[in-house]
Design an enzyme around this catalytic site. Structure first.
Site, PDB file in Angstrom:
ATOM      1  N   HIS A 265       1.020  -1.281  -0.159  1.00 16.91           N
ATOM      2  CA  HIS A 265       0.116  -0.020   0.000  1.00 16.91           C
ATOM      3  C   HIS A 265       0.969   1.238   0.202  1.00 16.91           C
ATOM      4  O   HIS A 265       1.599   1.397  -1.053  1.00 16.91           O
ATOM      5  CB  HIS A 265      -0.983  -0.116   1.319  1.00 16.91           C
ATOM      6  CG  HIS A 265      -1.998   0.829   1.157  1.00 16.91           C
ATOM      7  ND1 HIS A 265      -2.437   1.758   0.347  1.00 16.91           N
ATOM      8  CD2 HIS A 265      -2.986   1.364   2.399  1.00 16.91           C
ATOM      9  CE1 HIS A 265      -3.282   2.584   0.583  1.00 16.91           C
ATOM     10  NE2 HIS A 265      -3.899   2.136   1.895  1.00 16.91           N
ATOM     11  N   HIS A 306      -2.370  -2.403  -9.519  1.00 19.03           N
ATOM     12  CA  HIS A 306      -3.098  -1.732  -8.592  1.00 19.03           C
ATOM     13  C   HIS A 306      -4.572  -2.777  -8.685  1.00 19.03           C
ATOM     14  O   HIS A 306      -4.876  -3.284  -9.473  1.00 19.03           O
ATOM     15  CB  HIS A 306      -3.633  -0.402  -9.256  1.00 19.03           C
ATOM     16  CG  HIS A 306      -4.379   0.494  -8.112  1.00 19.03           C
ATOM     17  ND1 HIS A 306      -5.737   0.239  -7.855  1.00 19.03           N
ATOM     18  CD2 HIS A 306      -3.734   1.420  -7.444  1.00 19.03           C
ATOM     19  CE1 HIS A 306      -5.786   1.195  -6.787  1.00 19.03           C
ATOM     20  NE2 HIS A 306      -4.781   1.942  -6.648  1.00 19.03           N
ATOM     21  N   ASP A 364       2.865   5.296  -7.032  1.00 18.33           N
ATOM     22  CA  ASP A 364       3.921   5.166  -6.335  1.00 18.33           C
ATOM     23  C   ASP A 364       5.184   5.223  -6.909  1.00 18.33           C
ATOM     24  O   ASP A 364       6.350   5.131  -6.578  1.00 18.33           O
ATOM     25  CB  ASP A 364       4.038   3.965  -5.177  1.00 18.33           C
ATOM     26  CG  ASP A 364       3.016   4.351  -3.977  1.00 18.33           C
ATOM     27  OD1 ASP A 364       2.004   3.381  -4.070  1.00 18.33           O
ATOM     28  OD2 ASP A 364       2.977   5.307  -3.353  1.00 18.33           O
TER      29      ASP A 364
HETATM   30  C1  SDX Z   1      -1.507   2.075  -3.614  1.00 13.73           C
HETATM   31  O1  SDX Z   1      -6.182   0.685  -3.028  1.00 13.73           O
HETATM   32  C2  SDX Z   1      -5.405   1.750  -3.447  1.00 13.73           C
HETATM   33  O2  SDX Z   1      -6.364   2.556  -3.986  1.00 13.73           O
HETATM   34  C3  SDX Z   1      -4.207   2.217  -3.023  1.00 13.73           C
HETATM   35  C4  SDX Z   1      -3.630   3.265  -3.633  1.00 13.73           C
HETATM   36  C5  SDX Z   1      -4.052   4.489  -2.916  1.00 13.73           C
HETATM   37  O3  SDX Z   1      -4.124   5.658  -3.271  1.00 13.73           O
HETATM   38  O4  SDX Z   1      -4.743   4.193  -1.617  1.00 13.73           O
HETATM   39  O5  SDX Z   1      -3.738   3.424  -4.881  1.00 13.73           O
HETATM   40  C6  SDX Z   1      -2.160   3.380  -3.274  1.00 13.73           C
HETATM   41  O6  SDX Z   1      -1.501   1.074  -2.529  1.00 13.73           O
HETATM   42  C7  SDX Z   1      -0.990   1.740  -4.688  1.00 13.73           C
HETATM   43  C8  SDX Z   1      -0.167   0.187  -4.860  1.00 13.73           C
HETATM   44  C9  SDX Z   1       1.064   0.396  -4.341  1.00 13.73           C
HETATM   45  N1  SDX Z   1       1.610  -0.873  -4.193  1.00 13.73           N
HETATM   46  C10 SDX Z   1       2.442  -1.334  -4.937  1.00 13.73           C
HETATM   47  O7  SDX Z   1       3.100  -1.057  -6.055  1.00 13.73           O
HETATM   48  C11 SDX Z   1       3.015  -2.847  -4.630  1.00 13.73           C
HETATM   49  C12 SDX Z   1       3.079  -3.802  -5.874  1.00 13.73           C
HETATM   50  N2  SDX Z   1       1.841  -4.240  -6.295  1.00 13.73           N
HETATM   51  C13 SDX Z   1       1.213  -5.235  -5.937  1.00 13.73           C
HETATM   52  O8  SDX Z   1       1.543  -5.780  -4.582  1.00 13.73           O
HETATM   53  C14 SDX Z   1      -0.276  -5.467  -6.264  1.00 13.73           C
HETATM   54  O9  SDX Z   1      -0.610  -4.781  -7.531  1.00 13.73           O
HETATM   55  C15 SDX Z   1      -1.330  -4.688  -5.568  1.00 13.73           C
HETATM   56  C16 SDX Z   1      -1.322  -4.986  -4.131  1.00 13.73           C
HETATM   57  C17 SDX Z   1      -1.091  -3.227  -5.522  1.00 13.73           C
HETATM   58  C18 SDX Z   1      -2.906  -5.101  -6.301  1.00 13.73           C
HETATM   59  O10 SDX Z   1      -2.903  -6.640  -5.591  1.00 13.73           O
HETATM   60  P1  SDX Z   1      -4.182  -7.261  -6.101  1.00 13.73           P
HETATM   61  O11 SDX Z   1      -4.962  -6.374  -6.633  1.00 13.73           O
HETATM   62  O12 SDX Z   1      -4.603  -8.156  -4.918  1.00 13.73           O
HETATM   63  O13 SDX Z   1      -3.736  -8.301  -7.180  1.00 13.73           O
HETATM   64  P2  SDX Z   1      -3.049  -9.539  -7.326  1.00 13.73           P
HETATM   65  O14 SDX Z   1      -2.060  -9.435  -6.100  1.00 13.73           O
HETATM   66  O15 SDX Z   1      -4.042 -10.461  -7.216  1.00 13.73           O
HETATM   67  O16 SDX Z   1      -2.242  -9.448  -8.735  1.00 13.73           O
HETATM   68  C19 SDX Z   1      -2.900  -9.987  -9.935  1.00 13.73           C
HETATM   69  C20 SDX Z   1      -2.026 -10.734 -10.507  1.00 13.73           C
HETATM   70  C21 SDX Z   1      -1.271 -11.955  -9.811  1.00 13.73           C
HETATM   71  O17 SDX Z   1      -0.627 -12.741 -10.655  1.00 13.73           O
HETATM   72  P3  SDX Z   1      -1.457 -14.373 -10.948  1.00 13.73           P
HETATM   73  O18 SDX Z   1      -1.809 -14.629  -9.404  1.00 13.73           O
HETATM   74  O19 SDX Z   1      -2.799 -13.621 -11.664  1.00 13.73           O
HETATM   75  O20 SDX Z   1      -0.766 -15.075 -11.801  1.00 13.73           O
HETATM   76  O21 SDX Z   1      -0.796  -9.756 -11.086  1.00 13.73           O
HETATM   77  C22 SDX Z   1       0.287 -10.147 -10.343  1.00 13.73           C
HETATM   78  C23 SDX Z   1       0.132 -10.920  -9.197  1.00 13.73           C
HETATM   79  O22 SDX Z   1       0.996 -12.019  -8.863  1.00 13.73           O
HETATM   80  N3  SDX Z   1       0.873  -8.993  -9.667  1.00 13.73           N
HETATM   81  C24 SDX Z   1       2.276  -8.617  -9.838  1.00 13.73           C
HETATM   82  C25 SDX Z   1       2.317  -7.089  -9.320  1.00 13.73           C
HETATM   83  N4  SDX Z   1       1.232  -6.965  -9.159  1.00 13.73           N
HETATM   84  C26 SDX Z   1       0.328  -7.734  -9.188  1.00 13.73           C
HETATM   85  N5  SDX Z   1       3.392  -9.378 -10.160  1.00 13.73           N
HETATM   86  C27 SDX Z   1       4.442  -8.458 -10.349  1.00 13.73           C
HETATM   87  N6  SDX Z   1       4.669  -7.515  -9.766  1.00 13.73           N
HETATM   88  C28 SDX Z   1       3.772  -6.563  -9.312  1.00 13.73           C
HETATM   89  N7  SDX Z   1       3.630  -5.382  -8.844  1.00 13.73           N
END
Ligand code: SDX
Length: 429
Positions: A265, A306, A364
């Site tokens: 996050h 996201h 971010d």
């Molecule tokens: C913020 O919610 C908000 O609005 C938050 C925010 C706000 O203003 O409040 O926008 C701020 O938190 C932005 C996000 C910052 N976080 C990151 O940058 C961390 C990296 N991102 C991931 O951890 C992830 O993308 C999330 C946590 C942001 C979202 O995760 P989800 O929605 O639970 O999606 P998921 O983990 O289920 O991913 C779907 C697929 C998965 O692969 P499969 O299981 O389908 O094979 O995408 C992959 C994930 O492994 N994936 C990634 C990835 N993000 C998702 N793979 C590699 N790198 C990534 N960054």
């Protein structure tokens, strides 16, 4: 709002009719509040498809990459408004006119100081504590100082608490930084704008008061706007849940700060810079992209992906423009981390893994590069996010408390042991 209905047919039971509610824009929702009578709960870990509340504050269209605050696109607010105007908008529902803005700015200015005794609270922390650990503690402690505004059922108390929090977060954030540096804490100044004041408290010392660069102040204000609110994200949902128990606003915001800290996050902005340092050179990008795709490797590309945006995060687009402006204004050419970030974005966005999963840079990804250019240390990045998001958190808190609400109390799917009797210790194997 409920003129359509959904019918749930459950094997061996009578069908359940559920109202469908329609908002102004965005998906309709199926009102499952009556589902309990059927002896079933809904099941949605991570709230992938759950609307937790009704709100009028922020709207996100993840497919189109749209972000509206009280109906105004984030791009217009970033370009034409400023952070305190955006605060007024989020808190009150409308942009202020000139008189309302002047009044609000003056009220905020007159609440920027914190109780002098709060300074000694810092002495309990190690100087090398993570700034977010100190922020959680200090903001939670505000409820020990402001007893006169803790009646959450009193609209005036809610209003003064909201203003106090918006006003004091920059002061507290700067105090956290100064404490970590072993430098004297700086008092806020009423002759400076909100962003100028923050940079003054961060980087000036009693020995030398330098004028604040208007370029950096504008960039700081822009970053505050881009982080102000974002619908029902994890930390905002935490604040609402804490608030639903009747906890005081300072405790609720401290809960939001704790939730924001996680690298999935708000902690991602700090994690992006750490990741760029770890990648080090363009030649290592492929190795890290392979790690990000490897299911057995917990590494994720920080700043990518996201829950809601399956298109570009509009804030990332504005952030990238701001990044270019700030580096150009500062005469920073060929910033190696920016070069690396741009190359990483380019490569990732041509990779089928990222394309299939709609993983784009989020808010971010570029923010850390600007914060670093402004002179903010990496460990303070999430504190800046918390500072800016406080207005969003407290706007949702106010919105929830301004109407009928219930304490948030989710249920579960229990898969543990059925009832069984205790075996006496002497008989246990
Ligand atoms: C913020 O919610 C908000 O609005 C938050 C925010 C706000 O203003 O409040 O926008 C701020 O938190 C932005 C996000 C910052 N976080 C990151 O940058 C961390 C990296 N991102 C991931 O951890 C992830 O993308 C999330 C946590 C942001 C979202 O995760 P989800 O929605 O639970 O999606 P998921 O983990 O289920 O991913 C779907 C697929 C998965 O692969 P499969 O299981 O389908 O094979 O995408 C992959 C994930 O492994 N994936 C990634 C990835 N993000 C998702 N793979 C590699 N790198 C990534 N960054």
């Amino acid at each position: 709002m409920a003129d359509k209905k959904a019918q749930l047919v459950i094997e061996g039971a009578a069908p359940v009719e559920l109202p469908i509610l329609t908002g102004t824009v965005g998906p309709d929702v199926i009102d499952v509040r009556g589902l309990g009578a059927s002896g079933h709960f809904t099941f949605d870990p991570g709230f992938m498809a759950t609307a937790s509340c009704e709100s009028k504050i922020t709207y996100i269209d993840g497919d189109k990459g749209v972000l509206l605050h009280r109906g105004y696109p984030i791009e217009q607010l970033a370009e034409q408004s400023d952070y305190l105007e955006t605060c007024y908008l989020l808190l009150n529902g409308e942009l202020p006119n000139a008189e309302q803005k002047a009044q609000f700015v003056s009220t905020v200015k007159n609440h920027t100081m914190v109780h002098e005794q709060l300074k000694s609270f810092f002495n309990g922390f190690r100087r090398d504590a993570h700034p977010m650990a100190v922020m959680c503690g200090v903001v939670g402690a505000l409820s020990a100082f402001y007893h006169d505004s803790l009646d959450i059922n009193n609209p005036q108390h809610r209003e003064i608490s909201a203003v106090r929090l918006v006003a004091k977060m920059p002061t507290l954030a700067a105090m956290v930084y100064k404490y970590s540096m072993g430098q004297p804490m700086m008092y806020p100044r009423n002759d400076l704008s909100y962003a100028e004041n923050f940079l003054h408290m961060m980087f000036n010392t009693p020995c030398e008061i330098k004028p604040i660069s208007p370029v950096l102040a504008k960039a700081m204000d822009r970053i505050f706007i881009l982080h102000a609110d974002h619908e029902q994200n994890a930390s905002t949902s935490t604040v609402r849940l804490a608030g639903s128990s009747g906890a005081n606003p300072f405790a609720c915001i401290a809960a939001g700060i704790a939730a924001l800290w996680g690298p999935a996050h708000g902690g991602a902005n700090e994690a992006v810079l750490t990741m760029l340092d770890e990648i080090g050179d363009v030649s290592n990008i492929d190795k890290f992209i392979a790690k990000a795709k490897d299911k057995n490797d917990p590494f994720k590309l920080m700043g990518f992906g996201h829950r809601v945006y399956k298109n570009r995060d509009p804030r990332a687009t504005v952030m990238k423009q701001t990044c270019d402006e700030v580096l150009r204004e500062l005469g920073i050419k060929d910033d190696p981390q920016l070069e690396l970030a741009m190359r990483l974005e380019e490569i990732a966005l041509t990779d089928p893994y990222f394309i299939e999963r709609s993983l784009y840079p989020n808010v971010d990804f570029y923010s850390g590069i600007i914060l670093k250019a402004i002179g903010i240390p990496t460990s303070m990045f999430t504190v800046i996010f918390a500072l800016a998001r406080t207005v969003g958190w407290i706007s949702h808190w106010k919105e929830m408390l301004s109407g009928p609400y219930k304490i948030g109390r989710p249920r579960q799917l229990y898969t543990g042991e059925p009832q069984r009797d205790i075996t006496a210790l002497k008989d246990r194997k």
